[in-house]
Design an enzyme around this catalytic site. Structure first.
Site, PDB file in Angstrom:
ATOM      1  N   LYS A  25     -10.024 -17.287  61.482  1.00 49.48           N
ATOM      2  CA  LYS A  25      -8.449 -17.901  61.677  1.00 49.48           C
ATOM      3  C   LYS A  25      -7.237 -17.360  60.859  1.00 49.48           C
ATOM      4  O   LYS A  25      -6.309 -16.889  61.682  1.00 49.48           O
ATOM      5  CB  LYS A  25      -8.517 -19.551  61.574  1.00 49.48           C
ATOM      6  CG  LYS A  25      -7.041 -20.126  61.711  1.00 49.48           C
ATOM      7  CD  LYS A  25      -6.867 -21.586  61.325  1.00 49.48           C
ATOM      8  CE  LYS A  25      -6.812 -22.047  59.952  1.00 49.48           C
ATOM      9  NZ  LYS A  25      -5.301 -21.834  59.445  1.00 49.48           N
ATOM     10  N   ASN A  26      -7.527 -17.230  59.546  1.00 53.36           N
ATOM     11  CA  ASN A  26      -6.354 -16.699  58.875  1.00 53.36           C
ATOM     12  C   ASN A  26      -6.381 -15.115  58.914  1.00 53.36           C
ATOM     13  O   ASN A  26      -5.411 -14.758  58.101  1.00 53.36           O
ATOM     14  CB  ASN A  26      -6.507 -17.327  57.467  1.00 53.36           C
ATOM     15  CG  ASN A  26      -6.198 -18.727  57.079  1.00 53.36           C
ATOM     16  OD1 ASN A  26      -5.749 -19.343  58.200  1.00 53.36           O
ATOM     17  ND2 ASN A  26      -6.498 -19.065  56.211  1.00 53.36           N
ATOM     18  N   CYS A 119       4.320 -29.473  55.348  1.00 54.28           N
ATOM     19  CA  CYS A 119       2.989 -29.826  56.069  1.00 54.28           C
ATOM     20  C   CYS A 119       2.413 -30.679  55.166  1.00 54.28           C
ATOM     21  O   CYS A 119       2.746 -31.153  54.079  1.00 54.28           O
ATOM     22  CB  CYS A 119       2.133 -28.691  56.401  1.00 54.28           C
ATOM     23  SG  CYS A 119       1.434 -28.108  54.985  1.00 54.28           S
ATOM     24  N   ARG A 124       5.552 -26.384  51.011  1.00 52.46           N
ATOM     25  CA  ARG A 124       5.199 -25.159  51.723  1.00 52.46           C
ATOM     26  C   ARG A 124       6.672 -24.466  52.049  1.00 52.46           C
ATOM     27  O   ARG A 124       6.957 -24.313  53.166  1.00 52.46           O
ATOM     28  CB  ARG A 124       4.427 -25.206  53.085  1.00 52.46           C
ATOM     29  CG  ARG A 124       3.116 -25.916  52.775  1.00 52.46           C
ATOM     30  CD  ARG A 124       1.916 -25.029  52.436  1.00 52.46           C
ATOM     31  NE  ARG A 124       1.604 -24.167  53.349  1.00 52.46           N
ATOM     32  CZ  ARG A 124       0.691 -24.170  54.371  1.00 52.46           C
ATOM     33  NH1 ARG A 124       0.250 -25.407  54.493  1.00 52.46           N
ATOM     34  NH2 ARG A 124       0.372 -22.901  54.794  1.00 52.46           N
ATOM     35  N   ASP A 310      -8.619 -23.118  50.189  1.00 53.46           N
ATOM     36  CA  ASP A 310      -9.484 -23.757  51.414  1.00 53.46           C
ATOM     37  C   ASP A 310     -10.849 -24.243  51.173  1.00 53.46           C
ATOM     38  O   ASP A 310     -11.015 -24.993  52.182  1.00 53.46           O
ATOM     39  CB  ASP A 310      -9.259 -22.968  52.481  1.00 53.46           C
ATOM     40  CG  ASP A 310      -7.811 -22.300  52.621  1.00 53.46           C
ATOM     41  OD1 ASP A 310      -7.552 -21.336  53.507  1.00 53.46           O
ATOM     42  OD2 ASP A 310      -6.725 -23.029  52.293  1.00 53.46           O
ATOM     43  N   ARG A 402      -8.072 -27.204  64.769  1.00 52.19           N
ATOM     44  CA  ARG A 402      -7.193 -25.977  64.388  1.00 52.19           C
ATOM     45  C   ARG A 402      -7.973 -24.778  63.639  1.00 52.19           C
ATOM     46  O   ARG A 402      -7.613 -23.701  63.786  1.00 52.19           O
ATOM     47  CB  ARG A 402      -6.047 -26.398  63.362  1.00 52.19           C
ATOM     48  CG  ARG A 402      -5.031 -27.220  63.853  1.00 52.19           C
ATOM     49  CD  ARG A 402      -3.702 -27.596  63.003  1.00 52.19           C
ATOM     50  NE  ARG A 402      -3.653 -26.202  62.408  1.00 52.19           N
ATOM     51  CZ  ARG A 402      -2.946 -26.244  61.182  1.00 52.19           C
ATOM     52  NH1 ARG A 402      -2.899 -27.082  60.134  1.00 52.19           N
ATOM     53  NH2 ARG A 402      -2.678 -25.083  60.675  1.00 52.19           N
TER      54      ARG A 402
HETATM   55  C1  EPZ Z   1      -2.519 -19.052  53.591  1.00 52.06           C
HETATM   56  O1  EPZ Z   1      -1.030 -19.817  53.733  1.00 52.06           O
HETATM   57  C2  EPZ Z   1      -3.413 -19.749  54.553  1.00 52.06           C
HETATM   58  N1  EPZ Z   1      -2.773 -19.883  55.775  1.00 52.06           N
HETATM   59  C3  EPZ Z   1      -3.829 -20.932  53.758  1.00 52.06           C
HETATM   60  O2  EPZ Z   1      -4.902 -21.696  54.512  1.00 52.06           O
HETATM   61  C4  EPZ Z   1      -4.479 -20.725  52.581  1.00 52.06           C
HETATM   62  O3  EPZ Z   1      -4.582 -22.048  51.842  1.00 52.06           O
HETATM   63  C5  EPZ Z   1      -3.227 -20.052  51.694  1.00 52.06           C
HETATM   64  O4  EPZ Z   1      -2.792 -18.861  52.353  1.00 52.06           O
HETATM   65  C6  EPZ Z   1      -3.602 -19.594  50.191  1.00 52.06           C
HETATM   66  O5  EPZ Z   1      -4.696 -19.054  50.284  1.00 52.06           O
HETATM   67  C7  EPZ Z   1      -2.965 -18.642  56.785  1.00 52.06           C
HETATM   68  O6  EPZ Z   1      -3.230 -17.702  56.319  1.00 52.06           O
HETATM   69  C8  EPZ Z   1      -2.455 -18.993  58.053  1.00 52.06           C
HETATM   70  P1  EPZ Z   1       0.764 -18.871  50.473  1.00 52.06           P
HETATM   71  P2  EPZ Z   1       0.143 -19.527  53.156  1.00 52.06           P
HETATM   72  O7  EPZ Z   1       1.954 -18.432  50.698  1.00 52.06           O
HETATM   73  O8  EPZ Z   1       0.564 -18.165  53.341  1.00 52.06           O
HETATM   74  C9  EPZ Z   1       3.867 -21.427  47.798  1.00 52.06           C
HETATM   75  C10 EPZ Z   1      -5.801 -23.226  55.955  1.00 52.06           C
HETATM   76  O9  EPZ Z   1      -6.614 -24.335  55.607  1.00 52.06           O
HETATM   77  N2  EPZ Z   1       4.946 -20.633  48.569  1.00 52.06           N
HETATM   78  O10 EPZ Z   1      -0.391 -17.981  49.591  1.00 52.06           O
HETATM   79  O11 EPZ Z   1       1.382 -20.503  53.654  1.00 52.06           O
HETATM   80  C11 EPZ Z   1       3.473 -22.598  48.691  1.00 52.06           C
HETATM   81  O12 EPZ Z   1       3.908 -23.641  48.523  1.00 52.06           O
HETATM   82  C12 EPZ Z   1      -4.769 -22.783  55.452  1.00 52.06           C
HETATM   83  O13 EPZ Z   1      -6.692 -22.407  56.801  1.00 52.06           O
HETATM   84  C13 EPZ Z   1       6.097 -20.724  47.950  1.00 52.06           C
HETATM   85  O14 EPZ Z   1       6.452 -21.201  46.988  1.00 52.06           O
HETATM   86  O15 EPZ Z   1      -0.191 -19.458  51.501  1.00 52.06           O
HETATM   87  C14 EPZ Z   1       1.826 -22.683  48.101  1.00 52.06           C
HETATM   88  O16 EPZ Z   1       2.060 -23.605  47.161  1.00 52.06           O
HETATM   89  C15 EPZ Z   1      -3.948 -24.099  54.508  1.00 52.06           C
HETATM   90  N3  EPZ Z   1       7.092 -20.152  48.776  1.00 52.06           N
HETATM   91  C16 EPZ Z   1       1.370 -21.465  47.694  1.00 52.06           C
HETATM   92  O17 EPZ Z   1       2.654 -20.635  47.326  1.00 52.06           O
HETATM   93  C17 EPZ Z   1       6.789 -19.078  49.733  1.00 52.06           C
HETATM   94  O18 EPZ Z   1       7.664 -18.408  50.279  1.00 52.06           O
HETATM   95  C18 EPZ Z   1       0.531 -20.577  48.412  1.00 52.06           C
HETATM   96  O19 EPZ Z   1       1.263 -20.385  49.634  1.00 52.06           O
HETATM   97  C19 EPZ Z   1       5.418 -19.102  50.136  1.00 52.06           C
HETATM   98  C20 EPZ Z   1       4.536 -19.817  49.491  1.00 52.06           C
END
Ligand code: EPZ
Length: 421
Positions: A25-26, A119, A124, A310, A402
């Site tokens: 998915k990701n 979310c 996020r 995850d 999802r």
């Molecule tokens: C991706 O989310 C995945 N989703 C998530 O999977 C996964 O948990 C995550 O990466 C970490 O591996 C998809 O790929 C669609 P991040 P993403 O940006 O990109 C903070 C699932 O269950 N952050 O690495 O949103 C954020 O709040 C989902 O399949 C900021 O502060 O993850 C979080 O605490 C859940 N500012 C941390 O970084 C930003 O601009 C990780 O976020 C962006 C993120």
């Protein structure tokens, strides 16, 4: 419409058999966003049937692309982009729709989307995405809940250092840089396998990306990108979840079409817990679990190649019935233990303090009525229900749909007593 359907599990059945691992998915989501960069047709194989992928295809159609699905192949014709706004409803439905910002901006020099809601995992934010795109020349204003984005002269390359190795921000920058003018460097980039898959796709279309999978990714902007045909990598989190399901039932499973290397952080923990795991051939993983398993000690989630956040929720279900005490430290998301309260309803012994959860293994769980509140938390409830005595009924299963393709059919195919009703 209030959701009526539930997943109903009669626990205690030992899982045995073979599970083909679904497409990731990701990876599918950023790849669908990447088709916007292309001037020719894109064919994506191994694209899972998931509501998030359907939402991404709806966004593509909203901006003028044509999408069609035949089984697990999605074909996108992005030759004509007639709009540059991501509909609010779809932004709310799937916060990762932010991934369309980079590609729409790069191709069309303008994009409008509503601020993605927080979310279930915490606020996020998207500050890393916004900061990076501004460094590449984008003008981004937040007005009345909308992001008004434009790049009148097009985007240009930049040297970007991420304060945190954000997966989504790394992907958005790669997408924005693919058609930008000049070279973009991403320092402290995310190293997840999905980043490598995105780079491979863009390079197949004529892009020039080097270093994906490492901490520094260099993207040379192209004039134009053609379409291509690409097979999406296997879903390492779905694979991890099914390994846990085999382990919690003391079963014996073979996963096919998996990526052993991407799963190493997870299989290492399962071996530590007493599972026998063998990898062989092209992507086959065998697991045999002799109950009771023992606690893996402390699990700290981290960016790849650390333990994936995850894979934390469904692992918590497994540790709930393993001998000993397991400490989970959730270093990626602020609020990713909501499943703990539901596991306690099954009889688990879990206490949560901020980003730390302490799980004291119990002998057995007993079925109850549960509510899934997020995707991987829902997977934790299904994992636990397989081992609980009696019947477990789980509502909120649209969260699970999802990210898991036909989860009850997959589990039934290896002996679980599970149905959707
Ligand atoms: C991706 O989310 C995945 N989703 C998530 O999977 C996964 O948990 C995550 O990466 C970490 O591996 C998809 O790929 C669609 P991040 P993403 O940006 O990109 C903070 C699932 O269950 N952050 O690495 O949103 C954020 O709040 C989902 O399949 C900021 O502060 O993850 C979080 O605490 C859940 N500012 C941390 O970084 C930003 O601009 C990780 O976020 C962006 C993120």
């Amino acid at each position: 419409m209030a959701e009526q359907q539930r997943i109903i599990i009669n626990g205690g059945k030992r899982l045995e058999g073979e599970i083909p691992v679904q497409g990731a998915k990701n990876s599918a989501l950023p790849l669908l966003a990447a088709t916007v960069l292309c001037s020719g047709e894109c064919v994506l194989h191994n694209c899972p049937h998931l509501s998030d992928c359907d939402a991404a295809c709806r966004i593509l159609e909203c901006i003028g692309c044509r999408c069609r699905r035949e089984k697990n192949t999605v074909t996108v014709d992005p030759t004509v982009i007639s709009g540059t706004e991501v509909p609010t409803q779809l932004m709310r439905e799937m916060r990762s729709s932010i991934i369309f910002l980079g590609s729409v901006l790069s191709r069309c020099h303008t994009c409008r989307l509503s601020f993605p809601g927080g979310c279930e995992l915490g606020p996020r934010p998207i500050d890393f995405h916004i900061k990076a795109l501004r460094e590449m020349g984008a003008v981004i204003e937040e007005r009345h809940g909308y992001l008004e984005c434009s790049a009148p002269k097009g985007l240009h390359g930049a040297r970007i250092t991420l304060s945190f190795s954000s997966v989504g921000a790394t992907e958005n920058i790669m997408l924005a840089a693919a058609l930008a003018d000049g070279v973009t460097e991403i320092h402290n980039a995310a190293r997840e396998p999905e980043i490598v898959d995105l780079a491979n796709f863009i390079n197949k279309c004529g892009g020039k990306i080097k270093g994906a999978g490492g901490s520094t990714v260099v993207i040379e902007g192209a004039e134009k990108l053609a379409g291509c045909e690409h097979r999406i990598i296997p879903d390492r989190i779905a694979a991890a979840t099914y390994l846990y399901c085999g382990a919690i039932t003391g079963g014996e499973l073979i996963l096919t079409g998996a990526d052993h290397a991407a799963l190493r952080p997870v299989t290492a923990v399962l071996e530590q817990m007493g599972c026998s795991i063998y990898t062989y051939g092209e992507g086959n993983i065998f697991i045999n679990a002799r109950r009771p398993l023992t606690s893996p000690g402390t699990i700290r989630t981290n960016v790849h190649p650390g333990f994936p956040t995850d894979a934390q929720p469904p692992l918590m279900a497994l540790t709930a019935v393993s001998a000993g005490t397991t400490v989970f430290v959730e270093n990626i998301f602020e609020n990713r233990f909501k499943h703990a309260g539901e596991l306690v309803r099954l009889g688990a012994n879990i206490s949560v303090e901020g980003r730390v959860a302490v799980v004291i293994g119990v002998k057995s769980l007993s079925g109850a009525e549960l509510v899934a509140t997020d995707l991987r938390g829902g997977a934790a409830l299904v994992t636990a229900g397989l081992a609980a005595d009696g019947t477990t009924r789980i509502s909120g299963i649209s969260h699970i749909d999802r990210g898991y393709e036909n989860i009850e059919q997959v589990l039934r195919s290896v002996g679980a007593d599970v149905k959707r009703q």
